[in-house]
Write a protein that holds these residues in place. Structure first.
Motif, mmCIF file in Angstrom:
data_model
loop_
_atom_site.group_PDB
_atom_site.id
_atom_site.type_symbol
_atom_site.label_atom_id
_atom_site.label_comp_id
_atom_site.label_asym_id
_atom_site.label_seq_id
_atom_site.Cartn_x
_atom_site.Cartn_y
_atom_site.Cartn_z
ATOM 1 N N GLY A 54 0.789 -1.232 0.000
ATOM 2 C CA GLY A 54 0.000 0.000 0.000
ATOM 3 C C GLY A 54 0.813 1.270 0.000
ATOM 4 N N THR A 55 2.121 1.189 -0.071
ATOM 5 C CA THR A 55 2.959 2.380 -0.086
ATOM 6 C C THR A 55 3.194 2.859 -1.511
ATOM 7 O OG1 THR A 55 5.005 1.101 -0.177
ATOM 8 C CG2 THR A 55 4.133 1.644 2.009
ATOM 9 N N ILE A 56 3.414 4.142 -1.646
ATOM 10 C CA ILE A 56 3.796 4.735 -2.921
ATOM 11 C C ILE A 56 5.278 5.066 -2.803
ATOM 12 C CG2 ILE A 56 3.411 6.633 -4.520
ATOM 13 C CD1 ILE A 56 0.576 6.816 -3.505
ATOM 14 N N PRO A 57 6.149 4.376 -3.523
ATOM 15 C CA PRO A 57 7.600 4.560 -3.322
ATOM 16 C C PRO A 57 8.053 6.007 -3.422
ATOM 17 C CG PRO A 57 7.198 2.623 -4.678
ATOM 18 C CD PRO A 57 5.872 3.299 -4.488
ATOM 19 N N LEU A 58 7.565 6.749 -4.398
ATOM 20 C CA LEU A 58 7.999 8.138 -4.553
ATOM 21 C C LEU A 58 7.572 8.978 -3.365
ATOM 22 C CD1 LEU A 58 9.243 10.445 -6.194
ATOM 23 C CD2 LEU A 58 7.028 10.720 -7.330
ATOM 24 N N ARG A 59 6.343 8.848 -2.947
ATOM 25 C CA ARG A 59 5.799 9.664 -1.865
ATOM 26 C C ARG A 59 6.280 9.221 -0.493
ATOM 27 N NH1 ARG A 59 0.689 12.275 -1.832
ATOM 28 N NH2 ARG A 59 0.080 11.031 -3.634
ATOM 29 N N ASP A 60 6.368 7.914 -0.275
ATOM 30 C CA ASP A 60 6.615 7.384 1.062
ATOM 31 C C ASP A 60 8.074 7.042 1.343
ATOM 32 O OD1 ASP A 60 3.891 7.567 1.559
ATOM 33 O OD2 ASP A 60 3.498 5.550 0.802
ATOM 34 N N ILE A 61 8.895 6.904 0.293
ATOM 35 C CA ILE A 61 10.280 6.460 0.503
ATOM 36 C C ILE A 61 11.288 7.419 -0.119
ATOM 37 C CG2 ILE A 61 11.941 4.606 0.110
ATOM 38 C CD1 ILE A 61 9.577 2.650 0.056
ATOM 39 N N TRP A 62 11.242 7.566 -1.446
ATOM 40 C CA TRP A 62 12.321 8.245 -2.163
ATOM 41 C C TRP A 62 12.347 9.748 -1.918
ATOM 42 C CZ3 TRP A 62 15.697 4.889 -3.185
ATOM 43 C CH2 TRP A 62 15.360 3.612 -3.608
ATOM 44 N N LEU A 63 11.218 10.426 -2.005
ATOM 45 C CA LEU A 63 11.212 11.880 -1.814
ATOM 46 C C LEU A 63 11.593 12.275 -0.389
ATOM 47 C CD1 LEU A 63 10.735 14.691 -2.933
ATOM 48 C CD2 LEU A 63 8.305 14.437 -2.375
ATOM 49 N N PRO A 64 11.000 11.674 0.660
ATOM 50 C CA PRO A 64 11.448 12.037 2.013
ATOM 51 C C PRO A 64 12.929 11.750 2.246
ATOM 52 C CG PRO A 64 9.375 10.838 2.101
ATOM 53 C CD PRO A 64 9.860 10.738 0.703
ATOM 54 N N THR A 105 11.789 17.118 16.576
ATOM 55 C CA THR A 105 10.992 16.967 17.791
ATOM 56 C C THR A 105 9.860 17.987 17.845
ATOM 57 O OG1 THR A 105 12.936 16.139 18.979
ATOM 58 C CG2 THR A 105 11.083 16.910 20.303
ATOM 59 N N VAL A 106 10.177 19.243 17.530
ATOM 60 C CA VAL A 106 9.157 20.291 17.547
ATOM 61 C C VAL A 106 8.071 20.008 16.517
ATOM 62 C CG1 VAL A 106 8.739 22.746 17.094
ATOM 63 C CG2 VAL A 106 10.711 22.045 18.464
ATOM 64 N N THR A 107 8.475 19.603 15.307
ATOM 65 C CA THR A 107 7.496 19.305 14.260
ATOM 66 C C THR A 107 6.648 18.102 14.640
ATOM 67 O OG1 THR A 107 9.077 20.133 12.624
ATOM 68 C CG2 THR A 107 7.202 18.903 11.795
ATOM 69 N N LEU A 108 7.257 17.109 15.294
ATOM 70 C CA LEU A 108 6.507 15.933 15.720
ATOM 71 C C LEU A 108 5.435 16.303 16.743
ATOM 72 C CD1 LEU A 108 6.275 12.845 15.544
ATOM 73 C CD2 LEU A 108 7.948 12.679 17.397
ATOM 74 N N VAL A 109 5.789 17.164 17.697
ATOM 75 C CA VAL A 109 4.797 17.627 18.670
ATOM 76 C C VAL A 109 3.681 18.397 17.968
ATOM 77 C CG1 VAL A 109 4.423 19.128 20.671
ATOM 78 C CG2 VAL A 109 6.467 17.687 20.557
ATOM 79 N N ALA A 110 4.062 19.240 16.996
ATOM 80 C CA ALA A 110 3.053 19.999 16.255
ATOM 81 C C ALA A 110 2.126 19.070 15.471
ATOM 82 C CB ALA A 110 3.741 20.976 15.305
ATOM 83 N N ILE A 111 2.670 17.977 14.920
ATOM 84 C CA ILE A 111 1.847 17.026 14.177
ATOM 85 C C ILE A 111 0.841 16.338 15.098
ATOM 86 C CG2 ILE A 111 1.938 14.766 13.056
ATOM 87 C CD1 ILE A 111 2.465 16.930 11.135
ATOM 88 N N ARG A 127 6.565 5.524 9.717
ATOM 89 C CA ARG A 127 6.487 6.247 8.451
ATOM 90 C C ARG A 127 6.203 7.723 8.680
ATOM 91 N NH1 ARG A 127 2.698 3.417 4.243
ATOM 92 N NH2 ARG A 127 4.266 1.822 4.662
ATOM 93 N N ALA A 128 5.370 8.037 9.684
ATOM 94 C CA ALA A 128 5.062 9.434 9.977
ATOM 95 C C ALA A 128 6.310 10.188 10.434
ATOM 96 C CB ALA A 128 3.968 9.522 11.043
ATOM 97 N N ILE A 129 7.111 9.564 11.308
ATOM 98 C CA ILE A 129 8.344 10.212 11.784
ATOM 99 C C ILE A 129 9.317 10.411 10.622
ATOM 100 C CG2 ILE A 129 10.361 9.908 13.269
ATOM 101 C CD1 ILE A 129 8.532 8.480 15.248
ATOM 102 N N TYR A 130 9.388 9.432 9.733
ATOM 103 C CA TYR A 130 10.260 9.529 8.555
ATOM 104 C C TYR A 130 9.877 10.735 7.694
ATOM 105 C CZ TYR A 130 12.547 7.945 4.223
ATOM 106 O OH TYR A 130 13.317 7.851 3.087
ATOM 107 N N LYS A 131 8.576 10.926 7.475
ATOM 108 C CA LYS A 131 8.114 12.065 6.679
ATOM 109 C C LYS A 131 8.291 13.379 7.429
ATOM 110 C CE LYS A 131 4.691 9.477 3.978
ATOM 111 N NZ LYS A 131 3.263 9.358 3.612
ATOM 112 N N ILE A 132 8.080 13.348 8.751
ATOM 113 C CA ILE A 132 8.258 14.565 9.546
ATOM 114 C C ILE A 132 9.716 15.014 9.508
ATOM 115 C CG2 ILE A 132 8.266 15.412 11.926
ATOM 116 C CD1 ILE A 132 5.710 13.732 12.341
#
Length: 204
Positions: A54-64, A105-111, A127-132
């Motif tokens: 269910g992952t999109i490689p470009l969105r979930d892996i390569w771009l981040p 850390t700050v962005t994670l708290v904001a999320i 995955r959320a932390i990876y994107k953050i």
């Protein structure tokens, strides 16, 4: 007129055979092993390839990953450019690492606050932390790069505005948010970041 004879109650009559058409029931054909049923992921364009999990490689892996790498390397080079000793270079790398950990850390708290305010989920924690991390590091690398090229107040302002544009786009794209959701997340994250900057200046 001749009278109609009465039917003989004891007589035996043969019934004609009636052909009854059988009811055809629909047959369920089980999917063949190895053939996954296709589905459309919300927010994903038709041109994006969705993997089996269910992952999109470009969105979930390569771009981040690309934004984390480019942002980190760019910022390290900027901080270590004028260092002439090995200890100075390692000190610059440590400073950048601490700054990025602070931002993540700050962005994670904001999320977390944005998820509570919008009553929504941002996916699995890993995955959320990876994107953050990509959201925190990528735009900051753009800001530092522009400010280094044009080392004046105008360059600082231009770098910040460009980083905000990148920040907005990457928030919307990586988490598949609409305009109102992106606006809420960016506003909350910006408020938390500026509060953290004030705390940073007080402490350091």
């Amino acid at each position: 007129m001749p009278s109609v004879p009465k039917p003989d109650e004891e007589a035996v009559y043969d019934l004609a055979a009636v052909k009854v058409k059988p009811i055809e029931m629909p047959i369920f054909v089980a999917p063949q092993p190895g053939k996954a049923l296709a589905y459309e992921r919300t927010g994903a364009s038709q041109s994006e390839n969705i993997s089996a999990d269910g992952t999109i490689p470009l969105r979930d892996i390569w771009l981040p990953g690309t934004m984390i790498f480019v942002g980190f390397v760019t910022t390290v080079i900027i901080y270590a450019w004028n260092q002439v000793t090995l200890s100075g270079i390692f000190e610059a790398i440590g400073h950048v690492g601490f700054q990025f950990c602070w931002e993540i850390t700050v962005t994670l708290v904001a999320i977390f606050v944005a998820a509570w305010a919008l009553d929504m989920s941002f996916g699995s924690p890993g995955r959320a932390i990876y994107k953050i991390a990509a959201i925190a590091i990528g735009p900051l690398g753009v800001w530092n790069l522009i400010f280094t090229v044009a080392h004046n107040p105008s360059g600082n302002a231009i770098g910040y505005m460009l980083s905000v544009c990148v920040y907005w786009w990457i928030f919307s794209y990586l988490f598949e948010l609409d305009f109102s959701e992106t606006l809420t997340c960016v506003m909350i994250a910006t408020i938390f970041r500026w509060m953290s900057y004030l705390l940073w200046w007080k402490l350091f």
